[in-house]
Design a protein around this motif. Structure first.
Motif, short mmCIF file in Angstrom:
data_model
loop_
_atom_site.label_atom_id
_atom_site.label_comp_id
_atom_site.label_asym_id
_atom_site.label_seq_id
_atom_site.Cartn_x
_atom_site.Cartn_y
_atom_site.Cartn_z
N LEU A 111 -19.52 -6.23 2.22
CA LEU A 111 -19.48 -4.94 1.95
C LEU A 111 -20.73 -4.61 0.15
O LEU A 111 -19.54 -4.94 -0.79
CB LEU A 111 -17.66 -4.77 1.09
CG LEU A 111 -17.17 -3.51 0.63
CD1 LEU A 111 -16.82 -2.85 1.90
CD2 LEU A 111 -16.42 -3.90 -0.13
N GLY A 113 -22.98 -4.31 -2.11
CA GLY A 113 -23.01 -3.48 -4.25
C GLY A 113 -22.60 -3.87 -5.24
O GLY A 113 -23.38 -4.57 -5.86
N HIS A 114 -21.20 -4.69 -5.44
CA HIS A 114 -21.34 -6.24 -6.45
C HIS A 114 -22.53 -7.04 -5.92
O HIS A 114 -23.06 -7.51 -6.80
CB HIS A 114 -19.63 -6.71 -5.89
CG HIS A 114 -19.97 -8.15 -7.74
ND1 HIS A 114 -19.68 -7.74 -8.32
CD2 HIS A 114 -19.90 -9.29 -6.85
CE1 HIS A 114 -19.93 -8.24 -9.34
NE2 HIS A 114 -19.67 -9.87 -8.74
N SER A 118 -21.50 -9.87 -0.72
CA SER A 118 -20.68 -9.46 -0.54
C SER A 118 -20.12 -9.04 0.89
O SER A 118 -20.59 -8.40 1.96
CB SER A 118 -19.93 -8.25 -1.12
OG SER A 118 -20.22 -8.40 -2.66
N SER A 132 -15.39 -7.15 -4.88
CA SER A 132 -15.75 -5.73 -4.18
C SER A 132 -14.34 -4.71 -5.04
O SER A 132 -15.23 -3.37 -5.18
CB SER A 132 -16.07 -5.49 -3.47
OG SER A 132 -16.50 -6.44 -2.65
N ILE A 138 -13.47 -1.23 -9.30
CA ILE A 138 -14.17 -2.16 -8.85
C ILE A 138 -15.23 -2.68 -9.39
O ILE A 138 -14.98 -3.04 -10.56
CB ILE A 138 -15.19 -0.98 -8.02
CG1 ILE A 138 -16.19 -0.01 -8.71
CG2 ILE A 138 -13.98 -0.24 -7.45
CD1 ILE A 138 -17.45 0.67 -8.63
N THR A 141 -21.39 -3.85 -11.38
CA THR A 141 -23.14 -2.93 -10.16
C THR A 141 -24.09 -3.36 -10.79
O THR A 141 -24.48 -3.09 -11.73
CB THR A 141 -22.83 -2.44 -8.95
OG1 THR A 141 -22.73 -0.50 -10.30
CG2 THR A 141 -21.71 -2.17 -7.99
N GLU A 147 -23.49 1.17 -6.48
CA GLU A 147 -21.89 1.46 -7.82
C GLU A 147 -21.58 2.50 -6.48
O GLU A 147 -20.39 2.36 -5.88
CB GLU A 147 -22.01 1.92 -8.90
CG GLU A 147 -21.09 1.95 -8.52
CD GLU A 147 -20.04 3.66 -10.38
OE1 GLU A 147 -19.66 4.25 -10.82
OE2 GLU A 147 -21.95 3.04 -11.47
N THR A 149 -23.21 2.87 -3.11
CA THR A 149 -22.64 2.51 -2.11
C THR A 149 -21.38 1.20 -1.97
O THR A 149 -20.45 1.63 -1.15
CB THR A 149 -23.72 1.53 -1.64
OG1 THR A 149 -25.16 2.18 -2.09
CG2 THR A 149 -23.80 0.50 -0.34
N LEU A 150 -21.17 0.62 -3.32
CA LEU A 150 -19.95 -0.25 -2.73
C LEU A 150 -18.55 1.30 -2.94
O LEU A 150 -17.87 1.42 -2.23
CB LEU A 150 -19.76 -1.39 -4.90
CG LEU A 150 -18.66 -1.62 -4.49
CD1 LEU A 150 -18.41 -2.26 -3.27
CD2 LEU A 150 -18.40 -2.47 -5.84
N ARG A 151 -18.80 1.66 -3.60
CA ARG A 151 -17.43 2.92 -3.86
C ARG A 151 -17.61 3.38 -2.65
O ARG A 151 -16.27 3.94 -1.99
CB ARG A 151 -17.57 4.33 -4.96
CG ARG A 151 -16.79 5.03 -5.05
CD ARG A 151 -16.77 6.02 -5.84
NE ARG A 151 -17.52 5.23 -7.02
CZ ARG A 151 -18.04 5.93 -8.15
NH1 ARG A 151 -18.40 7.54 -8.24
NH2 ARG A 151 -18.50 5.18 -9.40
N ASN A 153 -18.71 2.72 0.61
CA ASN A 153 -17.86 1.51 1.78
C ASN A 153 -16.31 1.70 1.56
O ASN A 153 -16.06 1.40 2.76
CB ASN A 153 -18.75 0.10 1.32
CG ASN A 153 -20.22 -0.28 1.95
OD1 ASN A 153 -20.27 1.23 3.24
ND2 ASN A 153 -21.17 -0.20 1.62
#
Length: 190
Positions: A111, A113-114, A118, A132, A138, A141, A147, A149-151, A153
């Motif tokens: 996951l 992003g962070h 991760s 994450s 969240i 990032t 950000e 990408t993380l959101r 996912n």
């Protein structure tokens, strides 16, 4: 399966001791060993558990600061996505898959992003998300792209699950998938 929560007072990082107390197994694993306390050691020793694994959600110092101390006491296999933690006692993970540790089936998936390494681990209906995803927000990032990408996912890989699934973050209080769908300010932002 039982989960014991441990808070590092030095850096306010969560660690979790997960035990399989089935009489024919009696094994345990630790998620993000930030601090090794006498309470944690007592739970392992007094419970009669064999510590067989360590799950690392990401290689930031406050989440792995007790790993070397832990390795002096026990001989668990360390599972992580960062090659810096690799060695004879580690298994490097990537992408997604399933591993068996402490007699438990553990799903994992990247996951990013962070941080680029991760990982999220799922045991039964519990997600260990590291930094994450927290209750209501969240992880930080380094760019708008990270950000997004993380959101994305989080939405596709975690929030698509049953609302009753529990989220155990790297910092702060536990939450649920349902609560994050309703109240997470970073996930409702466009």
């Amino acid at each position: 399966m039982k989960i014991y929560y441990h808070l590092s007072r030095e850096n306010f990082t969560n660690s979790y001791l997960v035990v399989n107390d089935s009489p024919d197994v009696m094994e345990a694993l630790i998620v993000d060993p930030s601090t090794i306390t006498t309470e944690l050691i007592s739970q392992i020793e007094d419970g009669g558990y064999k510590l067989t694994g360590v799950l690392v959600t990401h290689n930031h110092k406050n989440h792995v600061s007790a790993l070397n101390t832990l390795r002096k006491i026990y001989t668990p296999t360390v599972y992580a996505a960062d090659y810096e933690l690799s060695g004879a006692w580690s298994t490097v993970l990537g992408g997604e898959g399933v591993i068996s540790v402490a007699g438990l089936s553990i799903s994992y998936f990247a996951l990013p992003g962070h941080s680029s390494d991760s990982m999220v681990y799922r045991i039964e209906n519990v997600f260990f998300t590291g930094d994450s995803l927290f209750a209501g927000t969240i992880g930080s990032t380094s760019s708008k792209y990270a950000e997004r990408t993380l959101r994305n996912n989080i939405n596709t890989k975690i929030l698509s699950q049953n609302d009753n699934c529990v989220i155990m973050p790297g910092h702060g209080s536990p939450t649920t998938v349902g609560a994050e769908k309703l109240y997470n300010i970073d996930l409702s932002a466009k």
